[in-house]
Write an enzyme that holds these catalytic residues in place. Structure first.
Site, mmCIF file in Angstrom:
data_model
loop_
_atom_site.group_PDB
_atom_site.id
_atom_site.type_symbol
_atom_site.label_atom_id
_atom_site.label_comp_id
_atom_site.label_asym_id
_atom_site.label_seq_id
_atom_site.Cartn_x
_atom_site.Cartn_y
_atom_site.Cartn_z
ATOM 1 N N LYS A 1 0.837 -1.201 0.000
ATOM 2 C CA LYS A 1 0.000 0.000 0.000
ATOM 3 C C LYS A 1 0.873 1.252 0.000
ATOM 4 C CE LYS A 1 -2.657 -1.139 3.491
ATOM 5 N NZ LYS A 1 -2.234 -2.534 3.632
ATOM 6 N N TYR B 1 0.977 4.063 6.451
ATOM 7 C CA TYR B 1 2.340 3.535 6.370
ATOM 8 C C TYR B 1 3.365 4.668 6.443
ATOM 9 C CZ TYR B 1 0.825 -1.171 4.872
ATOM 10 O OH TYR B 1 0.286 -2.429 4.801
#
Length: 355
Positions: A113, A146
């Site tokens: 991702k 992230y």
């Protein structure tokens, strides 16, 4: 000097496999989770809530790890909340450990991702990267938890002087119960239901995934890279992709998986068939299968994460990962993808999670 590991998320696919390898290699290994894993021999359980600093201070009072492995995250309704919660968990932990001055290295596991975007914009037009994805590709101009996790690690490293590594697996294949992203076990459960009912084992994804190149990450090879990066100069202060080291097409692998279970494989037919919809009403059926075969887990939702399998297999592009960077630096471990799935299926059968 004794290596003391703190595996954060030791009850998950990545954390449990990492803990086993660390222990095999002679590390003193603590496993931190809200509900610690007690099934791994010689793993020292640590019960703590990463969102509660008082809980962390109490649990870690007498623990001074040299290496911290961050393998957990918490799913929330929006990416903004994902960012707030998941960055706070890392900040709380590293703040509590800061005073000990014991940390030499922190390794963070994120994933693809990083390149494909958050769940809210996952692999959609306007965010699609050039593949194979490479570590030097810049961050997307999108909110992404992230990135927030990475920034917490970088900030703490600057403050406390430890080295770091970031690890970006593709779909992780390995055994865990109660895991939020578990394609291997999800497909094993689906195939088991198909065999029991005579339903076809229908590929649930897109034409791009069916026909395109892909790769996955065996939890065992991810564990090997985590240990390598944390103990080798070449692996420090770097971000690394990590997959098995080969590519495949689902139009080849799907039949192999079907053959293992003895079910009828049906490929992409021009329409995406959501696995989440396919399994939506099967919880009572799985409970019956569990009772019939004396399986240990009658709760379908603790084994199958169909939403995540749908997300991976419905992407509109082929997705594969460049592994050149860590190979050039000395990480040369390879894993056959068929064996990743077959070894997992055997383990699930041995541990009475599938019949």
């Amino acid at each position: 000097m004794e290596k003391i590991a703190l595996v954060v998320g030791a009850s998950g696919i990545t954390g449990s496999n990492l803990a086993e390898k660390l222990i095999d290699k002679g590390w003193k290994t603590y496993g931190l989770a809200r509900n610690p894993n007690k099934d791994i021999d010689n793993l020292l359980p640590v019960a703590a809530d990463l969102l509660d600093t008082a809980s962390l201070q109490k649990a870690l009072k007498d623990i001074a790890p040299t290496h911290v492995f961050l393998t957990t995250w918490m799913r929330n309704a929006t990416e903004a909340e994902n960012i707030r919660v998941n960055s706070l968990m890392i900040r709380n932990l590293l703040d509590v450990l800061s005073a000990k001055k014991s940390i030499q290295h922190v390794a963070l596991v994120t994933g693809l991702k990083h390149y494909l975007g958050p769940f809210e914009a996952y692999a959609k037009a306007g965010t699609l990267p050039i593949t194979p994805v490479r570590e030097e590709q810049p961050r997307l101009n999108l909110e992404n938890f992230y990135y927030a996790q990475e920034d917490e690690v970088y900030a703490a490293a600057n403050r406390d002087g430890f080295t770091w590594s970031i690890h970006r697996p593709h779909t992780v294949i390995g055994k865990a119960v109660g895991n939020m992203m578990n394609m291997g076990t999800t497909l094993a459960v689906y195939a088991t239901i198909c065999k029991e009912t005579g339903r076809p084992f229908h590929f649930p994804g897109s034409g791009a995934q069916w026909n395109g190149l892909s790769d996955v990450t065996d939890a065992r090879i991810l564990a090997e890279q985590l240990i390598w990066a944390s103990t080798n100069e070449a692996g420090r202060n770097e971000a690394f992709n990590i997959t098995n080291g080969e590519v495949f097409r689902w139009n080849w692998l799907w039949q192999k998986l079907a053959d293992w279970f003895g079910v009828e494989a049906v490929g992409f037919d021009g329409t995406i068939h959501s696995l989440e919809e396919e399994l939506a009403n099967d919880a009572p059926l799985w409970a019956e299968i569990a009772a019939k075969y004396n399986l240990k887990e009658p709760n379908l939702n603790r084994l199958a994460s169909a939403w995540h399998t749908d997300l991976d297999l419905s992407r509109p592009i082929e997705v594969m990962t460049d592994m050149s960077k860590s190979r050039k630096l000395g990480f040369l471990v390879y894993q056959d993808t068929r064996e990743s799935f077959f070894d997992l299926f055997e383990k699930l059968r041995q541990e009475q999670l599938i019949p």
